[in-house]
Design a protein around this motif. Structure first.
Motif, PDB file in Angstrom:
ATOM      1  N   LYS A 228      76.996 -17.847  65.283  1.00 14.40           N
ATOM      2  CA  LYS A 228      76.089 -18.435  64.285  1.00 14.40           C
ATOM      3  C   LYS A 228      76.814 -18.702  62.975  1.00 14.40           C
ATOM      4  N   ILE A 229      77.659 -17.779  62.579  1.00 16.41           N
ATOM      5  CA  ILE A 229      78.425 -17.948  61.337  1.00 16.41           C
ATOM      6  C   ILE A 229      79.384 -19.124  61.468  1.00 16.41           C
ATOM      7  N   ASP A 230      80.034 -19.249  62.627  1.00 16.60           N
ATOM      8  CA  ASP A 230      80.926 -20.389  62.851  1.00 16.60           C
ATOM      9  C   ASP A 230      80.167 -21.708  62.721  1.00 16.60           C
ATOM     10  N   LEU A 231      78.953 -21.762  63.263  1.00 20.07           N
ATOM     11  CA  LEU A 231      78.133 -22.973  63.134  1.00 20.07           C
ATOM     12  C   LEU A 231      77.773 -23.236  61.675  1.00 20.07           C
ATOM     13  N   GLN A 232      77.459 -22.174  60.939  1.00 18.04           N
ATOM     14  CA  GLN A 232      77.141 -22.330  59.517  1.00 18.04           C
ATOM     15  C   GLN A 232      78.353 -22.836  58.746  1.00 18.04           C
ATOM     16  N   ILE A 233      79.526 -22.322  59.084  1.00 16.92           N
ATOM     17  CA  ILE A 233      80.751 -22.766  58.409  1.00 16.92           C
ATOM     18  C   ILE A 233      80.975 -24.253  58.658  1.00 16.92           C
ATOM     19  N   GLU A 234      80.811 -24.702  59.891  1.00 17.51           N
ATOM     20  CA  GLU A 234      80.966 -26.118  60.199  1.00 17.51           C
ATOM     21  C   GLU A 234      79.953 -26.959  59.431  1.00 17.51           C
ATOM     22  N   SER A 235      78.732 -26.487  59.373  1.00 20.54           N
ATOM     23  CA  SER A 235      77.696 -27.200  58.635  1.00 20.54           C
ATOM     24  C   SER A 235      78.038 -27.263  57.146  1.00 20.54           C
ATOM     25  N   LEU A 236      78.531 -26.174  56.602  1.00 15.22           N
ATOM     26  CA  LEU A 236      78.909 -26.155  55.187  1.00 15.22           C
ATOM     27  C   LEU A 236      80.106 -27.060  54.914  1.00 15.22           C
ATOM     28  N   LYS A 237      81.043 -27.149  55.857  1.00 10.01           N
ATOM     29  CA  LYS A 237      82.183 -28.062  55.697  1.00 10.01           C
ATOM     30  C   LYS A 237      81.701 -29.505  55.636  1.00 10.01           C
ATOM     31  N   LYS A 238      80.753 -29.848  56.515  1.00 17.34           N
ATOM     32  CA  LYS A 238      80.196 -31.205  56.511  1.00 17.34           C
ATOM     33  C   LYS A 238      79.451 -31.475  55.206  1.00 17.34           C
ATOM     34  N   LEU A 239      78.715 -30.485  54.740  1.00 16.69           N
ATOM     35  CA  LEU A 239      77.995 -30.622  53.475  1.00 16.69           C
ATOM     36  C   LEU A 239      78.969 -30.842  52.332  1.00 16.69           C
TER      37      LEU A 239
ATOM     38  N   PHE B 142      71.621   2.855  53.562  1.00 15.94           N
ATOM     39  CA  PHE B 142      72.994   2.359  53.445  1.00 15.94           C
ATOM     40  C   PHE B 142      73.373   1.533  54.671  1.00 15.94           C
ATOM     41  N   PHE B 143      72.963   1.991  55.848  1.00 18.29           N
ATOM     42  CA  PHE B 143      73.220   1.248  57.086  1.00 18.29           C
ATOM     43  C   PHE B 143      72.550  -0.128  57.022  1.00 18.29           C
ATOM     44  N   ILE B 144      71.287  -0.158  56.631  1.00 23.54           N
ATOM     45  CA  ILE B 144      70.538  -1.424  56.548  1.00 23.54           C
ATOM     46  C   ILE B 144      71.189  -2.353  55.530  1.00 23.54           C
ATOM     47  N   ARG B 145      71.539  -1.820  54.368  1.00 23.86           N
ATOM     48  CA  ARG B 145      72.182  -2.647  53.329  1.00 23.86           C
ATOM     49  C   ARG B 145      73.492  -3.234  53.839  1.00 23.86           C
ATOM     50  N   HIS B 146      74.268  -2.430  54.560  1.00 22.75           N
ATOM     51  CA  HIS B 146      75.530  -2.930  55.089  1.00 22.75           C
ATOM     52  C   HIS B 146      75.275  -4.063  56.084  1.00 22.75           C
ATOM     53  N   CYS B 147      74.326  -3.859  56.971  1.00 20.15           N
ATOM     54  CA  CYS B 147      73.984  -4.915  57.936  1.00 20.15           C
ATOM     55  C   CYS B 147      73.488  -6.176  57.230  1.00 20.15           C
ATOM     56  N   ARG B 148      72.656  -6.006  56.214  1.00 21.15           N
ATOM     57  CA  ARG B 148      72.142  -7.165  55.471  1.00 21.15           C
ATOM     58  C   ARG B 148      73.281  -7.878  54.745  1.00 21.15           C
ATOM     59  N   SER B 149      74.281  -7.122  54.257  1.00 22.45           N
ATOM     60  CA  SER B 149      75.425  -7.753  53.590  1.00 22.45           C
ATOM     61  C   SER B 149      76.233  -8.603  54.567  1.00 22.45           C
ATOM     62  N   LEU B 150      76.084  -8.305  55.855  1.00 24.46           N
ATOM     63  CA  LEU B 150      76.730  -9.097  56.904  1.00 24.46           C
ATOM     64  C   LEU B 150      75.816 -10.211  57.406  1.00 24.46           C
ATOM     65  N   ASP B 151      74.702 -10.414  56.708  1.00 24.10           N
ATOM     66  CA  ASP B 151      73.724 -11.461  56.987  1.00 24.10           C
ATOM     67  C   ASP B 151      73.033 -11.273  58.335  1.00 24.10           C
ATOM     68  N   MET B 152      72.846 -10.022  58.725  1.00 23.80           N
ATOM     69  CA  MET B 152      72.139  -9.740  59.971  1.00 23.80           C
ATOM     70  C   MET B 152      70.642  -9.786  59.721  1.00 23.80           C
ATOM     71  N   SER B 153      69.918 -10.253  60.716  1.00 15.91           N
ATOM     72  CA  SER B 153      68.463 -10.339  60.607  1.00 15.91           C
ATOM     73  C   SER B 153      67.851  -8.946  60.756  1.00 15.91           C
ATOM     74  N   LEU B 154      66.622  -8.822  60.321  1.00 20.01           N
ATOM     75  CA  LEU B 154      65.918  -7.545  60.465  1.00 20.01           C
ATOM     76  C   LEU B 154      65.738  -7.184  61.931  1.00 20.01           C
ATOM     77  N   ASP B 155      65.516  -8.174  62.779  1.00 23.30           N
ATOM     78  CA  ASP B 155      65.395  -7.908  64.219  1.00 23.30           C
ATOM     79  C   ASP B 155      66.699  -7.360  64.794  1.00 23.30           C
TER      80      ASP B 155
END
Length: 159
Positions: free
Chosen positions: A90-101, A48-61
């Motif tokens: 990182k998420i903020d950078l992804q959001i900016e990239s998605l806005k440009k896209l 459950f902990f791993i699934r929650h972290c993955r739902s937050l787009d966290m890497s396995l590392d």
């Protein structure tokens, strides 16, 4: 509980459970006399902990790091705060990239005049074919929003 039961309870596939075990995210299960894996409530909580972290787009590392911290130690808390801050960045950078896209796709959509019954080519297809398309269409965006035209892009999208 067996691996199938753990998979059902956790919502994680059997293959994923085995993968997490091999990656060191999930402790290896004890084996029964008939060599079945025997999982505990601790395994379920970890999944459950791993699934929650993955739902937050966290890497396995990142998840490995989080699994191994002691929440009561201030040094570990500092590491976790830094990890979360970095993840937010990182998420903020992804959001900016998605806005440009999105903006680019919006401009590309303006390249189509919508009159395909006369055999005229679709401006979207032409725009996708041309690498220069829509990078030079800012003025088209302004024209299109003030007056919708049935004419194709003024040549600027068919380089």
């Amino acid at each position: 509980m067996r691996i199938g039961e753990l998979a059902k309870e956790s919502g994680v596939t059997v293959e994923t459970i085995r993968f997490y075990e091999n990656e060191g995210l999930l402790p290896r299960a004890e084996r029964s006399l008939n060599n079945y894996r025997c999982y505990t409530e601790g395994h379920l909580k970890r999944l459950f902990f791993i699934r929650h972290c993955r739902s937050l787009d966290m890497s396995l590392d990142d998840i490995k790091l989080l699994i191994n911290v002691d929440a009561r130690r201030s040094e570990d808390a500092v590491r976790v705060h830094a990890l979360i801050s970095e993840h937010i960045h990182k998420i903020d950078l992804q959001i900016e990239s998605l806005k440009k896209l999105r903006q680019h796709l919006g401009l590309l959509a303006l390249c189509c005049h919508g009159n395909h019954t006369n055999g005229e080519p679709c401006g979207l297809i032409e725009g996708l074919t041309s690498q220069a398309c829509c990078h030079n269409c800012e003025d088209l965006k302004k024209k299109k929003t003030t007056k919708k035209s049935d004419k194709p892009c003024s040549g600027s999208c068919t380089h």
